[in-house]
Design an enzyme around this catalytic site. Structure first.
Site, PDB file in Angstrom:
ATOM      1  N   ASP A  61     -20.203  37.140 -15.373  1.00  0.00           N
ATOM      2  CA  ASP A  61     -20.448  35.870 -14.687  1.00  0.00           C
ATOM      3  C   ASP A  61     -19.462  34.785 -15.083  1.00  0.00           C
ATOM      4  O   ASP A  61     -19.403  33.735 -14.460  1.00  0.00           O
ATOM      5  CB  ASP A  61     -21.846  35.373 -15.077  1.00  0.00           C
ATOM      6  CG  ASP A  61     -22.897  35.785 -14.074  1.00  0.00           C
ATOM      7  OD1 ASP A  61     -22.531  36.103 -12.940  1.00  0.00           O
ATOM      8  OD2 ASP A  61     -24.084  35.785 -14.447  1.00  0.00           O
TER       9      ASP A  61
HETATM   10  C1  GLC Z   1     -23.719  31.525 -18.265  1.00  0.00           C
HETATM   11  C2  GLC Z   1     -23.853  32.570 -19.351  1.00  0.00           C
HETATM   12  C3  GLC Z   1     -23.848  33.945 -18.797  1.00  0.00           C
HETATM   13  C4  GLC Z   1     -24.880  34.025 -17.726  1.00  0.00           C
HETATM   14  C5  GLC Z   1     -24.715  32.929 -16.680  1.00  0.00           C
HETATM   15  C6  GLC Z   1     -25.842  32.971 -15.699  1.00  0.00           C
HETATM   16  O1  GLC Z   1     -22.520  31.680 -17.611  1.00  0.00           O
HETATM   17  O2  GLC Z   1     -22.817  32.457 -20.280  1.00  0.00           O
HETATM   18  O3  GLC Z   1     -24.115  34.878 -19.811  1.00  0.00           O
HETATM   19  O4  GLC Z   1     -24.758  35.259 -17.084  1.00  0.00           O
HETATM   20  O5  GLC Z   1     -24.714  31.691 -17.307  1.00  0.00           O
HETATM   21  O6  GLC Z   1     -25.723  32.071 -14.679  1.00  0.00           O
HETATM   22  C1  GLC Z   2     -25.904  37.596 -18.372  1.00  0.00           C
HETATM   23  C2  GLC Z   2     -26.332  37.685 -16.938  1.00  0.00           C
HETATM   24  C3  GLC Z   2     -25.768  38.895 -16.258  1.00  0.00           C
HETATM   25  C4  GLC Z   2     -24.288  38.974 -16.489  1.00  0.00           C
HETATM   26  C5  GLC Z   2     -23.946  38.896 -17.962  1.00  0.00           C
HETATM   27  C6  GLC Z   2     -22.475  38.835 -18.229  1.00  0.00           C
HETATM   28  O1  GLC Z   2     -26.520  38.609 -19.109  1.00  0.00           O
HETATM   29  O2  GLC Z   2     -27.737  37.704 -16.824  1.00  0.00           O
HETATM   30  O3  GLC Z   2     -26.037  38.863 -14.884  1.00  0.00           O
HETATM   31  O4  GLC Z   2     -23.849  40.165 -15.944  1.00  0.00           O
HETATM   32  O5  GLC Z   2     -24.520  37.734 -18.520  1.00  0.00           O
HETATM   33  O6  GLC Z   2     -21.920  37.637 -17.829  1.00  0.00           O
END
Ligand code: GLC
Ligand code: GLC
Length: 808
Positions: A483
């Site tokens: 993400d």
């Molecule tokens: C932030 C977090 C990430 C998560 C995302 C969800 O970017 O660092 O881990 O997946 O929020 O929106």
């Molecule tokens: C968080 C989010 C997941 C994402 C991950 C890596 O765990 O929930 O959707 O893939 O972060 O960013």
């Protein structure tokens, strides 16, 4: 250093001191009503949605961290204390917290009084039951007073923390004997109230927080408890609470047990009132009637235990390694159930008011959950698919109560659609229910635009093909699994979302990870297409996958490992040409899982590079070198200080991809070694470093660039649970359902010379005895006394017991 121990026979983790490095929590509830409870009794509960229907209040970001819960105070001749130590923190003569499957039992003893509080949510019940036993362990008669305490949330948890100008005037309760009714907003649009009751005559009660605590006190020193006398306060606005006072007279050695119920009750609109202004208590009385005696409560607890015994019997291993056994047989599936229920909503790191259900997260959670209750996985798949957009793209999140896609975040995370194929394939493999592919499912919840589920999978698959970039690799969109790799965002204003502030709309940034995911799902997609009778589509899908594999080796290979992506300007990400972020984990794991470069040796090279460059004592970090500075063209990944989260943290979610990849190239010892680095039971001995619960995974462990290397954060709600279960149970221990049969092909290395597995699948039971010589070659199987070719055991009829001998 440990702070407790595993009691495997009881399926419990026993916390031996309240002074753990962080609150260690557990979840109550399995269906609709849920609670979070820490080892001191902190936490809160809610009905279905942690934001919209929160029964009790909890303050995140509090000091100390864990204040507020369902507390029981003992007043003993002027001295007062709490059996969970906090919040009063009077020294206890003994303390123990047993974290069980959907229950927690806290026992504290002080000066000849032992108080045990058992918290659980009985099956089929929208309430927490607290069984409280007070025992006189001294040689003299004792008269103590027991005070219960909960603080009600005014239902909508976000509003509850912000809208004081209204909320401090709306609180309302009714008190009827030993039962307190919290009915804020029931006079208008709510048809539900909370009930808090005890099965004994009370000596007093309180429902107004200030009357109970005193205007200047916190939960550590309630005035009523200190004085040993309830005020019988009736809340009018401000902060409604529920507190009962019980007089407990005990002869030496005597104990008394009380049953408290904290529940959620709904009435039909036409039947809201008993008389004007008085709530209809009939459903509450029916609920309470079920828990009037200790025998009723004990029976409900037995039923809950049996529920878990039955569920956990779907996959069990006996390996001689007790840490492995307890992870596989108890704690990992337990966490899978919790993540399936909670998604990413409510934990001690997720406030319950933020994220809804993630499209990709929920599909991945299914992978570790589906064998437990396939019918619930089925329902979930149909809910998720109904939020898919007609062009095959997906809302990144949806709300559990409405089941609608969330417009604030929208779509454009280009890996999302493919996870629907993975989730559905896992379900069909487990259940054999090909019928789900023909279920009519709307697009974007529009009943006028509906199609069979298979059509959704088809649009997912083709969404990738419609969105290829300059190298023929999939366009990344807002982000892929990571993400925080935001290649079209270019955010320069603080506070802006890295994911949704897309201010570049070019079709240039490409993801090698999505390419790997595409090749990985393609065989399943093709097989499902064939099952539907779409032979041409199946053939085409296999051709697309073969082409993508070539593209990856041509444009997604950096010489020693797979590239991660191309940025908006067409520059490589995850290449030796980069200053930081030369190698990233995701494409190494997923491309090899997909079989890319296995025959040509690329796969082995990539995994060797992971070992050389990314592995640490605490697991594999996400990237190296960590990004030292913020790169506007890379986004959130470079916003984190080195070693944390997506910037070179140990993301426990993607470590198992590398474990599985290692089994793909036959290196079981590597796979198992990586497994043990992050599996919580193996980290129990370093709990002072790891700091979070030793019975569940955390999303992240700080990487080697971080000051606090080895320290975990974000326990419980993470795709880590599902993926580690898949890695260990299906690939390392090697037993996994496929469409035509049960695959038995362990790859665990030399450390575990023999083991047995019992796997229940599609109504039959498979008893597998493995002799493991760690040859790295495919297993040889003897099924019901006959050798078979290959490693696929055909499915037996429901009710059958199949005996399998396995040598590997
Ligand atoms: C932030 C977090 C990430 C998560 C995302 C969800 O970017 O660092 O881990 O997946 O929020 O929106
Ligand atoms: C968080 C989010 C997941 C994402 C991950 C890596 O765990 O929930 O959707 O893939 O972060 O960013």
């Amino acid at each position: 250093m440990r702070f407790g121990h595993f009691d495997d026979a009881a399926r419990e983790y026993v916390i031996e001191t309240p002074r753990t490095p962080y609150p260690w929590i557990n979840y109550l509830g399995t269906e609709e009503f849920f609670g979070l409870v820490s080892h001191t009794g902190g936490g809160y509960c809610f009905y279905r949605d942690a934001r919209m229907r929160r029964l009790t209040r909890y303050r995140y970001n509090n000091v100390p961290t864990d204040v507020g819960g369902r507390y029981y105070y003992v007043h003993d001749g002027g001295d007062f204390w709490t059996p969970g130590w906090a919040p009063v923190k009077r020294e206890l003569d003994s303390y123990e917290c047993r974290v069980g499957l959907s229950y927690t039992k806290i026992t504290g003893e002080r000066k000849g009084i032992r108080t045990e509080v058992l918290y659980f949510v009985p099956l089929g019940t929208t309430a927490e039951v607290h069984r409280v036993t007070v025992k006189n362990t001294s040689k003299a008669a004792k008269s103590v007073k027991l005070f219960s305490f909960v603080e009600f949330c005014l239902w909508e948890a976000s509003d509850d923390q912000t809208n004081y100008q209204r909320n401090l005037s709306i609180g309302e309760v009714e008190v009827d004997g030993s039962t307190i009714y919290h009915k804020t907003e029931y006079r208008e649009r709510r048809n539900h109230y909370a009930v808090h009751s005890v099965n004994a005559k009370v000596a007093g009660f309180d429902t107004d927080r200030e009357s109970f605590l005193g205007p200047w006190n916190g939960f550590a020193e309630p005035q009523v408890v200190a004085e040993g006398k309830s005020r019988n306060s009736v809340a009018s606005g401000w902060s409604p609470i529920g507190s009962h006072q019980l007089a407990v007279d005990l002869a030496p050695g005597e104990e008394k047990t009380f049953v408290f119920v904290l529940g959620y009750v709904e009435n039909p609109v036409a039947e809201k009132w008993e008389r004007p202004g008085v709530v209809n208590k009939k459903p509450a009385r029916e609920l309470l009637a079920r828990f009037q005696t200790t025998a009723q409560v004990d029976a409900a607890l037995v039923a809950l235990r049996e529920y878990w015994t039955e569920m956990l019997s779907k996959y069990t291993v006996k390996s001689g390694d007790e840490r492995l056994d307890r992870m596989v047989n108890i704690w990992n599936p337990y966490q899978c159930m919790v993540t399936f229920n909670m998604s990413r909503s409510a934990s001690y790191f997720e406030t319950g008011i933020g994220r809804g259900m993630g499209f990709r997260d929920s599909n991945q959670d299914l992978l570790g959950f589906v064998h437990l209750i396939p019918a619930r996985a089925r329902e979930r798949i149909l809910d998720i698919a109904a939020t898919q957009k007609p062009d095959g793209s997906a809302y990144h999140q949806y709300q559990p109560l409405t089941k609608r896609g969330n417009n604030d975040i929208g779509s454009g995370f280009n890996d999302d659609p493919l996870w629907l194929i993975s989730g559905t394939a896992a379900y069909v493999k487990e259940s054999g229910d090909f019928g789900i592919l023909k279920e009519t499912v709307p697009f974007d919840n529009d009943p006028k635009d509906a199609a069979p589920l298979f059509e959704h999978l088809k649009r997912s698959f083709h969404h990738v093909l419609h969105n290829l970039g300059p190298h023929g690799l999939p366009l990344i969109g807002r982000a892929d699994w990571n993400d925080c790799l935001n290649l079209n965002c270019f955010s320069e204003s603080p506070g802006e979302s890295f994911q949704t502030t897309g201010n570049r709309t070019g079709r240039t940034a490409e993801s090698v990870f999505i390419a790997g995911l595409f090749v990985h799902v393609a065989p399943d997609y093709a097989a499902l297409a064939e099952a539907m009778g779409f032979g041409d589509e199946a053939r085409a899908a296999r051709e697309h996958a073969a082409r993508m594999e070539k593209t990856v080796l041509e444009h997604g290979w950096d010489g020693e490992w797979f590239l991660r992506a191309y940025d908006f300007f067409g520059k490589k990400i995850g290449s030796k040409e980069c200053e930081d972020g030369q190698i990233l984990i995701e494409s190494q794991g997923y491309c090899v899982m997909a079989g890319i470069g296995v025959a040509s040796g690329h796969a082995k090279k990539a995994l060797d590079s992971v070992q050389d460059r990314l592995e640490t004592a605490h697991g594999i970090v996400l990237n190296q070198p960590a990004y030292k500075a913020y790169h506007v063209e890379l986004g959130e990944i470079s916003s984190y200080p080195p070693g944390y989260k997506e910037n070179a943290g140990i993301f426990c979610h993607n470590n198992p991809w590398v474990m599985i990849a290692e089994t793909v190239i036959g290196r079981g010892d590597r796979a198992f070694a990586l497994y043990k680095k992050i599996a919580p039971a193996y980290r129990e001995e370093i709990s002072e470093v790891h700091r979070l619960e030793p019975y569940v995974y955390a999303q992240m462990i700080a990487g080697k660039d971080a000051v606090r290397h080895g320290e975990a954060k974000n326990s419980w709600l993470t795709g880590t649970a599902a993926w580690n279960f898949v890695a260990i149970s299906q690939h390392i221990l090697g037993v996994r359902p496929e469409l035509e049969g049960l695959r038995v092909n362990p790859c665990i290395g030399a450390g575990v010379p023999s083991f047995t597995i019992v796997r229940k699948c599609r109504g039959a039971e498979y008893r597998i005895a493995v002799t493991n010589k760690a040859t790295g070659k495919p297993a040889r199987l003897v099924v019901d006394g006959k050798s078979i070719d290959g490693t696929l055991v055909p499915y037996a009829k429901a009710g059958a017991v199949v005996t399998i001998g396995c040598e590997t």
